[in-house]
Design a protein around this motif. Structure first.
Motif, PDB file in Angstrom:
ATOM      1  N   HIS A  61       0.817  -1.215   0.000  1.00 37.23           N
ATOM      2  CA  HIS A  61       0.000   0.000   0.000  1.00 37.23           C
ATOM      3  C   HIS A  61       0.856   1.273   0.000  1.00 37.23           C
ATOM      4  O   HIS A  61       0.346   2.359  -0.222  1.00 37.23           O
ATOM      5  CB  HIS A  61      -0.901   0.019   1.235  1.00 37.23           C
ATOM      6  CG  HIS A  61      -0.147   0.135   2.515  1.00 37.23           C
ATOM      7  ND1 HIS A  61       0.540  -0.928   3.060  1.00 37.23           N
ATOM      8  CD2 HIS A  61       0.059   1.193   3.333  1.00 37.23           C
ATOM      9  CE1 HIS A  61       1.125  -0.519   4.182  1.00 37.23           C
ATOM     10  NE2 HIS A  61       0.856   0.756   4.369  1.00 37.23           N
ATOM     11  N   ARG A  62       2.147   1.144   0.233  1.00 38.46           N
ATOM     12  CA  ARG A  62       3.023   2.313   0.330  1.00 38.46           C
ATOM     13  C   ARG A  62       3.300   2.897  -1.052  1.00 38.46           C
ATOM     14  O   ARG A  62       3.617   2.178  -1.992  1.00 38.46           O
ATOM     15  CB  ARG A  62       4.356   1.944   0.976  1.00 38.46           C
ATOM     16  CG  ARG A  62       4.222   1.521   2.422  1.00 38.46           C
ATOM     17  CD  ARG A  62       5.569   1.013   2.929  1.00 38.46           C
ATOM     18  NE  ARG A  62       5.529   0.821   4.352  1.00 38.46           N
ATOM     19  CZ  ARG A  62       5.939   1.720   5.233  1.00 38.46           C
ATOM     20  NH1 ARG A  62       6.426   2.864   4.825  1.00 38.46           N
ATOM     21  NH2 ARG A  62       5.856   1.470   6.518  1.00 38.46           N
ATOM     22  N   PRO A  63       3.241   4.247  -1.173  1.00 45.63           N
ATOM     23  CA  PRO A  63       3.515   4.855  -2.474  1.00 45.63           C
ATOM     24  C   PRO A  63       5.008   4.897  -2.809  1.00 45.63           C
ATOM     25  O   PRO A  63       5.370   5.089  -3.965  1.00 45.63           O
ATOM     26  CB  PRO A  63       2.956   6.276  -2.324  1.00 45.63           C
ATOM     27  CG  PRO A  63       2.972   6.543  -0.863  1.00 45.63           C
ATOM     28  CD  PRO A  63       2.783   5.216  -0.181  1.00 45.63           C
ATOM     29  N   TRP A  64       5.899   4.735  -1.817  1.00 50.38           N
ATOM     30  CA  TRP A  64       7.345   4.792  -2.039  1.00 50.38           C
ATOM     31  C   TRP A  64       7.984   3.539  -1.472  1.00 50.38           C
ATOM     32  O   TRP A  64       7.488   2.940  -0.534  1.00 50.38           O
ATOM     33  CB  TRP A  64       7.944   6.028  -1.353  1.00 50.38           C
ATOM     34  CG  TRP A  64       7.171   7.256  -1.631  1.00 50.38           C
ATOM     35  CD1 TRP A  64       6.359   7.912  -0.757  1.00 50.38           C
ATOM     36  CD2 TRP A  64       7.064   7.954  -2.861  1.00 50.38           C
ATOM     37  NE1 TRP A  64       5.780   8.978  -1.372  1.00 50.38           N
ATOM     38  CE2 TRP A  64       6.188   9.035  -2.673  1.00 50.38           C
ATOM     39  CE3 TRP A  64       7.627   7.777  -4.127  1.00 50.38           C
ATOM     40  CZ2 TRP A  64       5.859   9.935  -3.665  1.00 50.38           C
ATOM     41  CZ3 TRP A  64       7.297   8.678  -5.117  1.00 50.38           C
ATOM     42  CH2 TRP A  64       6.442   9.731  -4.892  1.00 50.38           C
ATOM     43  N   GLU A  65       9.140   3.202  -2.015  1.00 51.79           N
ATOM     44  CA  GLU A  65       9.875   2.045  -1.513  1.00 51.79           C
ATOM     45  C   GLU A  65      10.369   2.309  -0.096  1.00 51.79           C
ATOM     46  O   GLU A  65      10.609   3.453   0.286  1.00 51.79           O
ATOM     47  CB  GLU A  65      11.081   1.773  -2.412  1.00 51.79           C
ATOM     48  CG  GLU A  65      10.712   1.390  -3.828  1.00 51.79           C
ATOM     49  CD  GLU A  65      11.949   1.237  -4.701  1.00 51.79           C
ATOM     50  OE1 GLU A  65      13.069   1.174  -4.157  1.00 51.79           O
ATOM     51  OE2 GLU A  65      11.782   1.209  -5.922  1.00 51.79           O
ATOM     52  N   LEU A  66      10.526   1.239   0.669  1.00 53.63           N
ATOM     53  CA  LEU A  66      11.113   1.370   1.995  1.00 53.63           C
ATOM     54  C   LEU A  66      12.592   1.721   1.868  1.00 53.63           C
ATOM     55  O   LEU A  66      13.246   1.344   0.889  1.00 53.63           O
ATOM     56  CB  LEU A  66      10.973   0.049   2.756  1.00 53.63           C
ATOM     57  CG  LEU A  66       9.564  -0.331   3.190  1.00 53.63           C
ATOM     58  CD1 LEU A  66       9.563  -1.730   3.781  1.00 53.63           C
ATOM     59  CD2 LEU A  66       9.025   0.673   4.191  1.00 53.63           C
ATOM     60  N   PRO A  67      13.159   2.444   2.833  1.00 53.38           N
ATOM     61  CA  PRO A  67      14.594   2.738   2.781  1.00 53.38           C
ATOM     62  C   PRO A  67      15.410   1.451   2.761  1.00 53.38           C
ATOM     63  O   PRO A  67      15.015   0.446   3.346  1.00 53.38           O
ATOM     64  CB  PRO A  67      14.848   3.509   4.081  1.00 53.38           C
ATOM     65  CG  PRO A  67      13.513   4.006   4.516  1.00 53.38           C
ATOM     66  CD  PRO A  67      12.502   3.021   3.992  1.00 53.38           C
ATOM     67  N   THR A  68      16.548   1.493   2.111  1.00 48.10           N
ATOM     68  CA  THR A  68      17.419   0.320   2.035  1.00 48.10           C
ATOM     69  C   THR A  68      18.368   0.256   3.218  1.00 48.10           C
ATOM     70  O   THR A  68      18.908  -0.797   3.515  1.00 48.10           O
ATOM     71  CB  THR A  68      18.235   0.328   0.732  1.00 48.10           C
ATOM     72  OG1 THR A  68      18.963   1.555   0.655  1.00 48.10           O
ATOM     73  CG2 THR A  68      17.317   0.193  -0.479  1.00 48.10           C
ATOM     74  N   ARG A  69      18.594   1.397   3.888  1.00 52.62           N
ATOM     75  CA  ARG A  69      19.485   1.426   5.051  1.00 52.62           C
ATOM     76  C   ARG A  69      18.659   1.388   6.331  1.00 52.62           C
ATOM     77  O   ARG A  69      17.541   1.886   6.364  1.00 52.62           O
ATOM     78  CB  ARG A  69      20.326   2.702   5.047  1.00 52.62           C
ATOM     79  CG  ARG A  69      21.208   2.826   3.827  1.00 52.62           C
ATOM     80  CD  ARG A  69      22.043   4.060   3.885  1.00 52.62           C
ATOM     81  NE  ARG A  69      21.211   5.240   4.195  1.00 52.62           N
ATOM     82  CZ  ARG A  69      21.664   6.470   4.233  1.00 52.62           C
ATOM     83  NH1 ARG A  69      22.924   6.725   3.996  1.00 52.62           N
ATOM     84  NH2 ARG A  69      20.856   7.475   4.510  1.00 52.62           N
TER      85      ARG A  69
END
Length: 150
Positions: free
Chosen positions: A12-20
């Motif tokens: 449901h998130r419009p942006w990817e989760l942070p990789t760090r």
């Protein structure tokens, strides 16, 4: 649904989760978001080139946000009472990049803190009490990712 499943649900998130992994923890206490609508034409000249205003119902919004930061600390380090708690006040508007990914952000004209340690976000040259235009000229550009709630 168990909490673990809730935290793993990300479609449901419009942006990817942070990789760090996260690097800093903090709590905002006694927070006020005071907003005023303003005609976009009055603010556009005050923004740096890479951004434009993020409008809501055709209006730009200027916010004054006072609060107390508590427990500010790097990951894996304890909070230190003499530097981890302080008062902050910022003057901001909401922006979008002119090019690339259209993730909303925040442009700070002023970010003042009672803790000198937080000085990395302070003006690059002294800001004097003056109209908004002079704040914009005196400060570095700071764009922070923002999750739109509306």
């Amino acid at each position: 649904m168990p909490l673990r499943d809730v935290l793993l649900t990300i479609d449901h998130r419009p942006w990817e989760l942070p990789t760090r992994p996260w690097g800093i923890t903090q709590w905002w206490r006694h927070l006020l978001f005071a907003h005023w609508p303003i005609e976009p034409e009055k603010l556009i000249p005050l923004l740096p080139e890479p951004v434009t205003l993020d409008l809501f119902e055709g209006m730009a919004w200027v916010a004054v946000v006072p609060f107390r930061m508590a427990g500010v600390r790097p990951r894996f380090a304890p909070a230190l009472p003499w530097i981890s708690d302080f008062i902050e006040l910022n003057l901001r508007t909401y922006v979008l990049p002119k090019q690339g990914r259209q993730q909303p952000g925040v442009h700070f004209w002023s970010l003042e803190a009672s803790q000198p340690f937080e000085g990395r976000y302070r003006p690059t040259k002294p800001a004097t009490p003056s109209p908004l235009l002079h704040f914009s000229e005196a400060l570095e550009v700071a764009i922070w990712p923002l999750q739109r709630l509306v």
